[in-house]
Design a protein around this motif. Structure first.
Motif, PDB file in Angstrom:
ATOM      1  N   LYS A 184       0.841  -1.203   0.000  1.00 37.89           N
ATOM      2  CA  LYS A 184       0.000   0.000   0.000  1.00 37.89           C
ATOM      3  C   LYS A 184       0.872   1.246   0.000  1.00 37.89           C
ATOM      4  O   LYS A 184       1.891   1.297   0.676  1.00 37.89           O
ATOM      5  CB  LYS A 184      -0.906  -0.001   1.226  1.00 37.89           C
ATOM      6  N   PRO A 185       0.463   2.280  -0.741  1.00 38.32           N
ATOM      7  CA  PRO A 185       1.269   3.504  -0.814  1.00 38.32           C
ATOM      8  C   PRO A 185       1.479   4.182   0.543  1.00 38.32           C
ATOM      9  O   PRO A 185       2.501   4.792   0.777  1.00 38.32           O
ATOM     10  CB  PRO A 185       0.472   4.415  -1.744  1.00 38.32           C
ATOM     11  N   ASN A 186       0.510   4.080   1.427  1.00 33.39           N
ATOM     12  CA  ASN A 186       0.619   4.735   2.731  1.00 33.39           C
ATOM     13  C   ASN A 186       1.078   3.790   3.835  1.00 33.39           C
ATOM     14  O   ASN A 186       0.944   4.103   5.011  1.00 33.39           O
ATOM     15  CB  ASN A 186      -0.714   5.386   3.108  1.00 33.39           C
ATOM     16  N   ALA A 187       1.639   2.638   3.470  1.00 28.38           N
ATOM     17  CA  ALA A 187       2.115   1.669   4.463  1.00 28.38           C
ATOM     18  C   ALA A 187       3.262   2.280   5.263  1.00 28.38           C
ATOM     19  O   ALA A 187       4.176   2.876   4.704  1.00 28.38           O
ATOM     20  CB  ALA A 187       2.564   0.390   3.782  1.00 28.38           C
ATOM     21  N   ASN A 188       3.189   2.121   6.576  1.00 24.75           N
ATOM     22  CA  ASN A 188       4.227   2.636   7.456  1.00 24.75           C
ATOM     23  C   ASN A 188       4.670   1.511   8.381  1.00 24.75           C
ATOM     24  O   ASN A 188       4.166   1.374   9.492  1.00 24.75           O
ATOM     25  CB  ASN A 188       3.718   3.835   8.249  1.00 24.75           C
ATOM     26  N   VAL A 189       5.606   0.718   7.906  1.00 20.74           N
ATOM     27  CA  VAL A 189       6.066  -0.468   8.636  1.00 20.74           C
ATOM     28  C   VAL A 189       6.686  -0.074   9.972  1.00 20.74           C
ATOM     29  O   VAL A 189       6.466  -0.750  10.981  1.00 20.74           O
ATOM     30  CB  VAL A 189       7.050  -1.285   7.775  1.00 20.74           C
ATOM     31  N   GLU A 190       7.432   0.996   9.995  1.00 22.73           N
ATOM     32  CA  GLU A 190       8.068   1.431  11.246  1.00 22.73           C
ATOM     33  C   GLU A 190       7.029   1.790  12.305  1.00 22.73           C
ATOM     34  O   GLU A 190       7.228   1.516  13.486  1.00 22.73           O
ATOM     35  CB  GLU A 190       9.022   2.599  10.992  1.00 22.73           C
ATOM     36  N   ARG A 191       5.919   2.396  11.893  1.00 26.38           N
ATOM     37  CA  ARG A 191       4.852   2.719  12.845  1.00 26.38           C
ATOM     38  C   ARG A 191       4.252   1.447  13.425  1.00 26.38           C
ATOM     39  O   ARG A 191       3.980   1.359  14.621  1.00 26.38           O
ATOM     40  CB  ARG A 191       3.755   3.557  12.174  1.00 26.38           C
ATOM     41  N   VAL A 192       4.075   0.436  12.583  1.00 25.30           N
ATOM     42  CA  VAL A 192       3.529  -0.846  13.049  1.00 25.30           C
ATOM     43  C   VAL A 192       4.479  -1.477  14.059  1.00 25.30           C
ATOM     44  O   VAL A 192       4.051  -1.956  15.111  1.00 25.30           O
ATOM     45  CB  VAL A 192       3.278  -1.797  11.857  1.00 25.30           C
ATOM     46  N   LYS A 193       5.764  -1.455  13.762  1.00 21.17           N
ATOM     47  CA  LYS A 193       6.756  -2.017  14.687  1.00 21.17           C
ATOM     48  C   LYS A 193       6.741  -1.278  16.017  1.00 21.17           C
ATOM     49  O   LYS A 193       6.838  -1.885  17.081  1.00 21.17           O
ATOM     50  CB  LYS A 193       8.150  -1.968  14.060  1.00 21.17           C
ATOM     51  N   GLN A 194       6.611   0.035  15.958  1.00 18.28           N
ATOM     52  CA  GLN A 194       6.551   0.844  17.179  1.00 18.28           C
ATOM     53  C   GLN A 194       5.297   0.508  17.988  1.00 18.28           C
ATOM     54  O   GLN A 194       5.349   0.383  19.207  1.00 18.28           O
ATOM     55  CB  GLN A 194       6.580   2.331  16.832  1.00 18.28           C
TER      56      GLN A 194
END
Length: 69
Positions: free
Chosen positions: A14-24
């Motif tokens: 997804k263009p707005n995927a934020n993997v680092e936010r999920v990890k946090q």
């Protein structure tokens, strides 16, 4: 329960995927993955494109081997 598990972070395509936010957010909920001070393995995947699926399968095989499941 001391049950071993791995985390699959999906929808990385997804263009707005934020993997680092999920990890946090995982860390905030005491799910500490590798690289964030923990020992829980994690893989970034996209079911739509297939990205990361081979790595996830390898990760699951490694976890089962290490835990002698």
């Amino acid at each position: 329960a001391k049950t071993p598990f791995a985390v699959a972070i999906s929808k990385i395509d997804k263009p707005n995927a934020n993997v680092e936010r999920v990890k946090q957010e995982l860390a905030e909920n005491e799910i500490l993955i590798e690289g964030y001070g923990g020992s829980i393995p994690a893989a970034e995947i996209s079911a739509k494109t297939g990205d990361g699926i081979p790595e996830l399968l390898d990760l699951l095989l490694l976890v089962t081997e290490l835990e002698e499941l």
